[in-house]
Design a protein around this motif. Structure first.
Motif, short mmCIF file in Angstrom:
data_model
loop_
_atom_site.label_atom_id
_atom_site.label_comp_id
_atom_site.label_asym_id
_atom_site.label_seq_id
_atom_site.Cartn_x
_atom_site.Cartn_y
_atom_site.Cartn_z
N ASP A 69 1.32 -1.00 -0.07
CA ASP A 69 0.17 -0.02 0.11
C ASP A 69 0.79 1.46 -0.01
OD1 ASP A 69 -2.78 0.84 1.09
OD2 ASP A 69 -1.44 2.35 1.89
N LEU A 70 0.26 2.56 -0.80
CA LEU A 70 1.30 3.00 -1.26
C LEU A 70 1.69 3.96 0.62
CD1 LEU A 70 2.34 4.48 -3.44
CD2 LEU A 70 1.27 6.73 -3.62
N GLU A 71 0.43 4.14 1.36
CA GLU A 71 0.48 4.81 2.57
C GLU A 71 1.27 4.29 3.53
OE1 GLU A 71 -0.20 7.50 2.88
OE2 GLU A 71 -0.62 8.17 1.54
N PHE A 72 1.53 2.80 3.58
CA PHE A 72 2.39 1.91 4.97
C PHE A 72 3.42 2.21 3.41
CE2 PHE A 72 4.28 -2.02 4.97
CZ PHE A 72 3.42 -2.48 6.44
N LEU A 73 4.21 1.85 2.18
CA LEU A 73 4.96 2.41 2.20
C LEU A 73 5.72 4.19 2.21
CD1 LEU A 73 4.80 0.52 -1.37
CD2 LEU A 73 6.27 0.05 0.66
N LYS A 74 5.41 5.16 1.96
CA LYS A 74 5.88 6.27 2.52
C LYS A 74 5.37 6.19 3.87
CE LYS A 74 2.78 9.68 -0.14
NZ LYS A 74 1.28 10.12 0.37
N LEU A 75 5.20 5.60 5.01
CA LEU A 75 5.05 5.94 5.99
C LEU A 75 7.27 5.27 6.60
CD1 LEU A 75 5.12 6.95 8.89
CD2 LEU A 75 2.95 5.40 9.23
N ARG A 76 6.53 4.15 5.90
CA ARG A 76 7.92 3.15 5.71
C ARG A 76 9.66 3.96 5.63
NH1 ARG A 76 11.60 -0.88 4.25
NH2 ARG A 76 11.17 -2.97 4.79
N HIS A 77 9.15 4.24 4.38
CA HIS A 77 10.49 5.42 4.14
C HIS A 77 10.52 5.95 5.59
CE1 HIS A 77 12.68 7.48 1.09
NE2 HIS A 77 12.12 8.18 1.78
N GLU A 78 9.65 6.80 5.99
CA GLU A 78 10.20 8.13 6.51
C GLU A 78 10.73 7.39 7.68
OE1 GLU A 78 7.24 10.98 9.23
OE2 GLU A 78 6.43 10.33 8.12
N ILE A 79 9.93 6.29 8.73
CA ILE A 79 11.10 5.97 9.21
C ILE A 79 11.71 5.29 9.33
CG2 ILE A 79 10.32 4.08 11.49
CD1 ILE A 79 7.11 4.01 10.85
N THR A 80 12.29 4.80 8.52
CA THR A 80 13.61 4.12 7.85
C THR A 80 14.80 5.35 7.46
OG1 THR A 80 12.16 2.35 6.46
CG2 THR A 80 14.55 3.06 6.21
N GLU A 81 14.21 6.27 6.62
CA GLU A 81 15.38 7.13 6.44
C GLU A 81 15.31 8.09 8.14
OE1 GLU A 81 15.88 9.92 3.49
OE2 GLU A 81 15.85 7.97 2.89
N ALA A 82 15.26 7.93 8.95
CA ALA A 82 14.64 8.75 10.04
C ALA A 82 15.75 8.00 10.79
CB ALA A 82 13.60 9.32 10.67
N SER A 83 15.60 6.66 10.87
CA SER A 83 16.51 5.47 11.70
C SER A 83 17.77 5.32 11.52
CB SER A 83 15.14 4.61 11.94
OG SER A 83 15.70 3.84 11.55
N GLU A 84 18.79 4.76 12.65
CA GLU A 84 19.62 4.23 11.99
C GLU A 84 19.76 2.08 12.25
OE1 GLU A 84 20.79 6.89 15.67
OE2 GLU A 84 20.99 5.04 16.28
N LEU A 85 18.53 2.14 11.10
CA LEU A 85 18.57 0.73 11.17
C LEU A 85 18.64 0.29 10.05
CD1 LEU A 85 14.03 0.18 11.90
CD2 LEU A 85 16.50 -0.70 13.45
N THR A 86 19.02 -0.40 9.56
CA THR A 86 19.90 -1.31 8.41
C THR A 86 18.71 -1.82 8.50
OG1 THR A 86 20.83 -2.38 10.06
CG2 THR A 86 21.96 -0.31 9.07
N LEU A 87 18.28 -1.85 6.88
CA LEU A 87 17.01 -2.50 5.88
C LEU A 87 17.34 -3.24 5.01
CD1 LEU A 87 14.17 -0.27 7.03
CD2 LEU A 87 14.65 -2.33 8.43
#
Ligand code: ATP
Ligand code: MG
Length: 258
Positions: free
Chosen positions: A240-258
Motif C-alpha cells: 500500500d502506498l501510504e504504508f510504503l510512505k511511512l516505511r520510508h519516513e521511519i527508515t530515513e529517520a532511523s539508524e535501522l539497517t534494513l
C-alpha cells in the motif's frame, strides 16, 4: 494534561531509567527517561535494533526487572512484580516440553486453582482461537515453530490478562510463516481486544501491526527517538502506498539497517 502520567492510561511508564550493575561494579546504562502512556485496547509496537533496551523495557513492564528510577502503572496500580493481569510471550517458545498443548495452555488457570472442567473450556477456547484445534494432545517437539508460538500465545491468553506483552515472538520463524502469524495476530486482537505492547526489530512487522510505533534510539542508553501514529485501516498491505510512505519516513529517520 501532560501527555505522560495520564491517569486514564491503561499502561503508564513514567521516567523509566535502568542501569545494570555487573560484576566488578561495572555499570551498563540501558534505559534513559522512558515515558509512555498506552490507551486501553491500543496496539503499541516498540521498534528498535538489537540491544537498544527493548526487552529490558518490556521486562520492567512485566515486573520481571525493576527500574532504577521511574515507575510503571498498569490499571492505576504500580507494578511491583509479575502478575496475571499481564500475559507474556517471548521469542523463545518457553513451552513445557513434557506437557501437551492442552497441558501447557491450561497451566495458568490450573495454578490459579480453576477447576478441571472450567479450565479445559477456557484452554480449548484459546487453542481454537489460535488455530491449534486437533493438536491438543501433541507435545511441543511434535509442533512446527509457528505452532509452538501459537501454543505460547494461547497459553498467555488463557490467563485472560488485560495486557499482552510480546517480545519479538516471531523472530525465529521463516518469512512466510512470520507474515501469516502477523495476520493472525491482527485477527486475534480484533476478536479479543487487549492492550498490546509488541517488541520488534522489524519495520514491516511494526507497520503491519501497530496503532502506534515507538522508535527507540539505536544505541545505549535506550531512549524514545520518535513516535509514529499509523492511521491505516486493517488488514494492512505491505504494498500500500501510504504504508510504503511511512516505511520510508521511519527508515530515513532511523539508524535501522534494513
Ligand atoms: N541482566 C543484565 N545485566 C547486565 N546487562 C544487561 C542485562 N540485561 C540486559 N543487559 C544489557 O542491556 C542491553 C540491552 O539489552 P536488551 O535485551 O534490553 O536489548 P534488546 O533491545 O531487547 O536487544 P535484542 O533486539 O537483541 O533482543 C544490552 O547491552 C545487554 O547486554
Ligand atoms: Mg530483546
Amino acid at each position: 494534561m501532560a501527555e505522560n502520567g495520564n491517569t486514564n492510561a491503561k499502561i503508564s511508564c513514567q521516567n523509566i531509567s535502568k542501569t545494570f550493575i555487573q560484576k566488578g561494579s561495572q555499570k551498563v546504562h540501558v534505559l534513559e527517561d522512558i515515558s509512555l502512556d498506552v490507551k486501553e485496547n491500543e496496539f503499541v509496537v516498540i521498534l528498535g535494533p538489537g540491544q537498544c533496551g527493548k526487552s529490558t523495557l518490556l521486562r520492567i513492564m512485566a515486573g520481571l526487572e525493576t527500574a532504577t528510577t521511574g515507575s510503571v502503572v498498569i490499571n492505576g496500580k504500580e507494578v511491583d512484580g509479575p502478575g496475571q493481569d499481564r500475559g507474556l510471550v517471548f521469542q523463545s517458545y518457553m513451552l513445557f516440553a513434557w506437557k501437551t498443548v492442552m497441558g501447557n495452555v491450561e497451566m495458568g488457570p490450573k495454578l490459579r486453582g480453576v477447576g478441571k472442567e472450567e479450565r479445559r473450556k477456557v484452554a480449548q477456547h484459546y487453542i481454537d482461537m489460535v488455530g491449534l484445534q486437533g493438536f491438543e494432545n501433541k507435545y511441543p517437539h511434535q509442533l512446527s515453530g509457528g505452532m509452538k508460538q501459537r501454543a505460547g500465545i494461547a497459553r498467555a491468553y488463557a490467563n485472560q490478562p488485560q495486557v499482552m506483552l510480546l517480545d519479538e515472538p516471531f523472530g525465529q520463524l521463516d518469512a512466510q510463516t512470520r507474515i501469516y502469524m502477523e495476520q493472525e495476530t491482527v485477527r486475534i486482537w480484533e476478536q479479543e481486544k487487549r492492550t498490546v505492547i509488541f517488541v520488534t526489530n522489524n519495520i514491516d512487522e511494526a507497520l503491519f501491526l501497530g496503532d502506534r510505533i515507538i522508535c527507540m534510539e539505536g544505541k545505549l542508553p535506550g531512549r524514545i527517538r520518535e513516535v509514529y501514529n499509523v492511521n491505516l485501516p486493517r488488514p494492512r498491505k505491505f504494498t500500500d502506498l501510504e504504508f510504503l510512505k511511512l516505511r520510508h519516513e521511519i527508515t530515513e529517520a532511523s539508524e535501522l539497517t534494513l
